[in-house]
Write a protein that holds these residues in place. Structure first.
Motif, mmCIF file in Angstrom:
data_model
loop_
_atom_site.group_PDB
_atom_site.id
_atom_site.type_symbol
_atom_site.label_atom_id
_atom_site.label_comp_id
_atom_site.label_asym_id
_atom_site.label_seq_id
_atom_site.Cartn_x
_atom_site.Cartn_y
_atom_site.Cartn_z
ATOM 1 N N ARG A 156 0.836 -1.208 0.000
ATOM 2 C CA ARG A 156 0.000 0.000 0.000
ATOM 3 C C ARG A 156 0.869 1.255 0.000
ATOM 4 N N ILE A 157 1.988 1.226 0.732
ATOM 5 C CA ILE A 157 2.881 2.392 0.777
ATOM 6 C C ILE A 157 3.516 2.616 -0.592
ATOM 7 N N GLU A 158 3.850 1.559 -1.289
ATOM 8 C CA GLU A 158 4.363 1.716 -2.658
ATOM 9 C C GLU A 158 3.373 2.504 -3.512
ATOM 10 N N VAL A 159 2.107 2.126 -3.412
ATOM 11 C CA VAL A 159 1.059 2.817 -4.167
ATOM 12 C C VAL A 159 0.960 4.273 -3.729
ATOM 13 N N ASP A 160 1.033 4.507 -2.416
ATOM 14 C CA ASP A 160 0.982 5.883 -1.898
ATOM 15 C C ASP A 160 2.071 6.748 -2.530
ATOM 16 N N CYS A 161 3.284 6.210 -2.600
ATOM 17 C CA CYS A 161 4.417 6.973 -3.154
ATOM 18 C C CYS A 161 4.212 7.264 -4.640
ATOM 19 N N LEU A 162 3.750 6.255 -5.370
ATOM 20 C CA LEU A 162 3.529 6.441 -6.807
ATOM 21 C C LEU A 162 2.411 7.440 -7.066
ATOM 22 N N GLU A 163 1.342 7.373 -6.270
ATOM 23 C CA GLU A 163 0.226 8.311 -6.446
ATOM 24 C C GLU A 163 0.657 9.731 -6.117
#
Length: 243
Positions: A156-163
């Motif tokens: 989920r944190i990976e997605v947060d960073c990309l977003e």
């Protein structure tokens, strides 16, 4: 020439990143964030330019001091290694694990952008989040049989960073996740060597020098791909060290 932020600067991988960066002529400044002053890591090569290391004390990783934000405003990229490792989460409230891993990462993204905006900093800023193998980016994605909740959080944190990077693309943001397998020390003992054999069969393994070299290269020169899997990091790290 690159000015680099290191989050979680006292950790195993971060210390090697600092050691290499102190000897890397392309890295001019290392902003090392920690709750206590961060010394030059042991094992730094003789002749390394230790004056490049700027230790920045942050007591509250949700709210950086203004003097810290003023300094990091001119950075070109960040390698984010601040995290609770899965083996250290047993007996720890998951909300605290989530705070250190996710909340502090999101706060770093916001505060770096605020600092850049305040100084009207232009140009590309690359944020590399250190994650792990087999971290699903969807709630129903497959996970290994252990540390499931933790592994889903990392995804989920990976997605947060990309977003975040996508939202701030006009400000020069780029982001990627580094997903190394088992990171091996320079001189692994017998037990670590045995563990490494099994890790190589399951999630892969990588030497500490290779993973650090790959991360510094990617933040300095641009992300070859996203995510950066263990095999990618090993390939890039070996290439970088050879040159």
């Amino acid at each position: 020439m690159v000015k680099l932020i290191i989050g979680g600067a006292t950790g195993f991988v971060a210390s090697e990143i600092i050691r290499q960066s102190l000897s890397n002529p392309n890295i001019t400044t290392i902003y090392a964030l920690g709750r206590k002053p961060i010394p030059v890591p042991e094992g730094t090569a003789p002749g390394a330019d230790t004056s490049k290391l700027k230790s920045l004390v942050v007591q509250d990783f949700e709210n950086y001091p203004e003097d810290v934000k003023a300094q990091i405003a001119d950075a070109d990229g960040a390698i984010w290694a601040l995290a609770v490792l899965p083996q250290n989460t047993r007996g720890m409230p998951f909300e605290e694990v989530k705070k250190i891993n996710q909340t502090y990462t999101l706060a770093a993204l916001r505060q770096i952008e605020e600092a850049r905006a305040a100084k009207q900093q232009k140009g590309t800023f690359r944020f590399l989040y250190i994650s792990g193998p087999d971290t699903p980016r969807t709630p129903d994605g497959p996970t290994p049989p252990v540390f499931k909740e933790y592994i889903r959080l990392k995804g989920r944190i990976e997605v947060d960073c990309l977003e975040f990077a996508e939202k701030h693309r006009a400000s020069g943001w780029e982001a990627a996740a580094a997903k190394p397998g088992l990171v091996m020390p320079n001189s692994p003992g017998l037990l670590m060597s045995v563990v490494g054999v099994f890790a190589g069969l399951i999630a892969g393994k990588i030497g500490i020098k290779e993973v650090a070299a790959a991360m510094v290269d990617q933040v300095s020169n641009g992300f070859e791909k996203e995510p950066l899997e263990n095999a990618d990091l090993a390939r890039i790290g070996k290439r970088t060290l050879s040159t």
